[in-house]
Design a protein around this motif. Structure first.
Motif, PDB file in Angstrom:
ATOM      1  N   ARG A   1     -21.589 -29.734  -4.230  1.00 54.93           N
ATOM      2  CA  ARG A   1     -21.274 -29.125  -5.514  1.00 54.93           C
ATOM      3  C   ARG A   1     -20.098 -29.849  -6.181  1.00 54.93           C
TER       4      ARG A   1
ATOM      5  N   LYS B   1     -17.695 -32.619  -7.926  1.00 52.34           N
ATOM      6  CA  LYS B   1     -17.902 -33.730  -8.861  1.00 52.34           C
ATOM      7  C   LYS B   1     -16.789 -34.773  -8.762  1.00 52.34           C
TER       8      LYS B   1
ATOM      9  N   CYS C   1     -13.478 -34.820  -9.166  1.00 50.22           N
ATOM     10  CA  CYS C   1     -12.452 -34.977 -10.208  1.00 50.22           C
ATOM     11  C   CYS C   1     -11.080 -35.260  -9.614  1.00 50.22           C
ATOM     12  N   GLY C   2     -10.852 -34.851  -8.373  1.00 48.51           N
ATOM     13  CA  GLY C   2      -9.594 -35.159  -7.690  1.00 48.51           C
ATOM     14  C   GLY C   2      -8.461 -34.204  -7.977  1.00 48.51           C
ATOM     15  N   PHE C   3      -8.726 -33.084  -8.672  1.00 49.04           N
ATOM     16  CA  PHE C   3      -7.647 -32.143  -8.981  1.00 49.04           C
ATOM     17  C   PHE C   3      -7.032 -31.573  -7.707  1.00 49.04           C
TER      18      PHE C   3
ATOM     19  N   GLU D   1      -8.374 -23.784  -4.588  1.00 44.59           N
ATOM     20  CA  GLU D   1      -9.390 -22.832  -5.031  1.00 44.59           C
ATOM     21  C   GLU D   1      -9.206 -22.499  -6.511  1.00 44.59           C
ATOM     22  N   ALA D   2      -7.924 -22.361  -6.934  1.00 45.50           N
ATOM     23  CA  ALA D   2      -7.656 -21.964  -8.317  1.00 45.50           C
ATOM     24  C   ALA D   2      -7.916 -23.093  -9.299  1.00 45.50           C
ATOM     25  N   ILE D   3      -7.692 -24.334  -8.897  1.00 45.56           N
ATOM     26  CA  ILE D   3      -7.773 -25.440  -9.855  1.00 45.56           C
ATOM     27  C   ILE D   3      -9.155 -26.097  -9.863  1.00 45.56           C
ATOM     28  N   CYS D   4      -9.989 -25.774  -8.895  1.00 46.15           N
ATOM     29  CA  CYS D   4     -11.299 -26.452  -8.809  1.00 46.15           C
ATOM     30  C   CYS D   4     -12.198 -26.004  -9.958  1.00 46.15           C
ATOM     31  N   PRO D   5     -12.661 -26.943 -10.807  1.00 46.49           N
ATOM     32  CA  PRO D   5     -13.542 -26.545 -11.906  1.00 46.49           C
ATOM     33  C   PRO D   5     -14.968 -26.264 -11.456  1.00 46.49           C
ATOM     34  N   ASP D   6     -15.314 -26.645 -10.247  1.00 51.48           N
ATOM     35  CA  ASP D   6     -16.712 -26.566  -9.825  1.00 51.48           C
ATOM     36  C   ASP D   6     -16.973 -25.525  -8.746  1.00 51.48           C
ATOM     37  N   PHE D   7     -15.993 -24.700  -8.439  1.00 51.92           N
ATOM     38  CA  PHE D   7     -16.143 -23.637  -7.436  1.00 51.92           C
ATOM     39  C   PHE D   7     -16.613 -24.219  -6.103  1.00 51.92           C
ATOM     40  N   ALA D   8     -16.071 -25.379  -5.737  1.00 49.15           N
ATOM     41  CA  ALA D   8     -16.566 -26.086  -4.566  1.00 49.15           C
ATOM     42  C   ALA D   8     -15.584 -26.064  -3.401  1.00 49.15           C
ATOM     43  N   ILE D   9     -14.373 -25.552  -3.596  1.00 49.35           N
ATOM     44  CA  ILE D   9     -13.390 -25.590  -2.508  1.00 49.35           C
ATOM     45  C   ILE D   9     -12.619 -24.282  -2.499  1.00 49.35           C
TER      46      ILE D   9
ATOM     47  N   GLY E   1     -14.129 -25.606 -16.543  1.00 51.70           N
ATOM     48  CA  GLY E   1     -14.449 -24.998 -15.253  1.00 51.70           C
ATOM     49  C   GLY E   1     -13.237 -24.324 -14.653  1.00 51.70           C
ATOM     50  N   THR E   2     -12.075 -24.985 -14.753  1.00 55.90           N
ATOM     51  CA  THR E   2     -10.833 -24.407 -14.235  1.00 55.90           C
ATOM     52  C   THR E   2     -10.495 -23.123 -14.976  1.00 55.90           C
TER      53      THR E   2
END
Lengths: 97, 300
Positions: free
Chosen positions: A26, A28, A30-32, A71-79, B36-37
């Motif tokens: 899931r 992408k 982005c590395g955030f 968990e809070a910064i992930c835009p893709d709900f993947a971590i 998304g964030t």
């Protein structure tokens, strides 16, 4: 952990521990989470996921304190991270003395 | 380097999965996009607020951020361009108990829906607005929008935009909004707390989220990836709670003033309507309580 001065209650307080979960396909890439993890737990993997991105891998699982920033910064709900129960005996010994 | 364990996370459930339509995830937003964030922060705030799922509705317009309505497992509406606020106003009038959230972008809310925005703020409708500001119309290829800073280059402004942009917090503040805040996609904790406050705030709440757009805005202006934009926010945003909104305008690649600017109590549209009509019509006026009036609230 690095301190500029050792806290007075360092022997009694134990930092929480966490376990990181990643849904690799899931992500992408982005590395955030990798950049903003305060304990530098994560690192880019060298391999690709199914979509062709480089998801994070848990490089230092022992450093995770379950802060939940990934968990809070992930835009893709993947971590996300979950708390890890720690053995109670050590805590009691440290607190008693 | 540690090898990738592909089986990891196959049987795990994300903590927010109960609020997401998982059959539609992964979403369409680009890698490095801040929407998304923001959605993550919004759903975390909904989870923390304790509002039952049936008492909250999400309305979104057209654009990248308009997709959000399709991903949340709440009552949600994907409305026509610019008309998210009229739909939300209608929802709130038809069911005053509902918590209505508008999740839309800068082009949708400020250009096409500009009139609706100022009038909803003027009436102090009890709705919450999350405005994703990525400074352009990203889904249609990067046309400049009412918030594009001067000198920023975009598809329809190849030599840089020369129009004066909106100062969004000042606009909604001067129209009468009772809760105005601005955060970036990097300030996830503060954004979550702000959305949580806005959900419980009676009256018109407006939260502007400065969001990274790596595919159009950053590429046209050579600003790097989404991560580079987040690093820029980290280095250049200044938190000034209660700042004068007149001074909160955004210039191209300059200091960003973020924070909670306005938080005040004012009678909402429903309060003034009930009060005025009770006085003028008298006992004949029965305030409308919504479709659930008199019925036992059951189901989920």
């Amino acid at each position: 952990m690095k301190y500029w001065r050792k806290p007075l209650d360092a022997a009694q307080v134990k930092p929480p521990r966490g376990e990181v979960h990643i849904v690799i396909n899931r992500c992408k890439g982005c590395g955030f989470c990798i950049t903003y993890c305060p304990r530098k737990v994560l690192e880019f993997s060298e391999e690709f996921n199914r979509k062709g991105y480089h998801p994070p891998v848990v490089l230092h699982p022992e450093n995770c304190v379950n802060c939940g920033l990934c968990e809070a910064i992930c835009p893709d709900f993947a971590i996300w991270s979950t708390p890890v129960e720690q053995p109670e005996e050590k805590k009691e010994n440290a607190g008693g003395k | 380097m540690k090898r990738l364990d592909v089986t990891l996370g196959q049987d795990l459930r994300h903590p927010l999965e109960e609020y997401l339509r998982m059959d539609r995830i992964p979403h369409v937003w680009c890698p490095g996009c801040g929407i998304g964030t923001t959605l993550n922060a919004f759903l975390t705030a909904v989870k923390k607020s304790g509002i039952p799922r049936k008492d909250i509705a999400v309305v979104s317009g057209i654009g990248c951020s308009g997709r959000a309505a399709g991903y949340v497992k709440l009552d949600s509406f994907h409305t026509t361009h610019g008309r998210a606020i009229p739909f939300a106003t209608g929802l709130k009038l038809a069911n005053p108990k509902l918590t209505v959230v508008v999740f839309a972008g800068d082009g949708d809310l400020l250009a096409i829906g500009g009139n609706h925005l100022i009038h909803a703020a003027r009436r102090n409708m009890d709705i919450n607005i999350i405005c994703i500001n990525n400074f352009n119309y990203a889904m249609t290829g990067g046309q400049f929008s009412p918030t594009t800073p001067e000198k920023a280059r975009l598809t329809t402004a190849p030599y840089g935009s020369y129009e004066h942009p909106f100062n969004v917090p000042f606009l909604v503040d001067s129209c009468g909004a009772t809760y105005v805040a601005r955060w970036t996609a990097l300030h996830v904790r503060r954004l979550t707390n702000s959305i949580l406050e806005a959900l419980h705030h009676p009256g018109f709440s407006f939260i502007e989220v400065i969001s990274s757009c790596p595919t159009v805005y950053a590429r046209r202006n050579r600003l790097g990836t989404g991560l580079d934009l987040l690093k820029f926010y980290r280095d250049n945003s200044v938190i000034k709670n209660g700042a004068n909104t007149r001074e909160c305008d955004i210039r191209f690649q300059e200091q960003l003033i973020v924070g909670k600017f306005v938080d005040q109590e004012k009678p909402t549209y429903h309060d003034t309507m009930t009060e005025y009509l009770s006085q003028s019509v008298g006992k004949r006026y029965v305030p409308y309580q919504g479709p659930m009036q008199g019925k036992e609230e059951d189901g989920n």
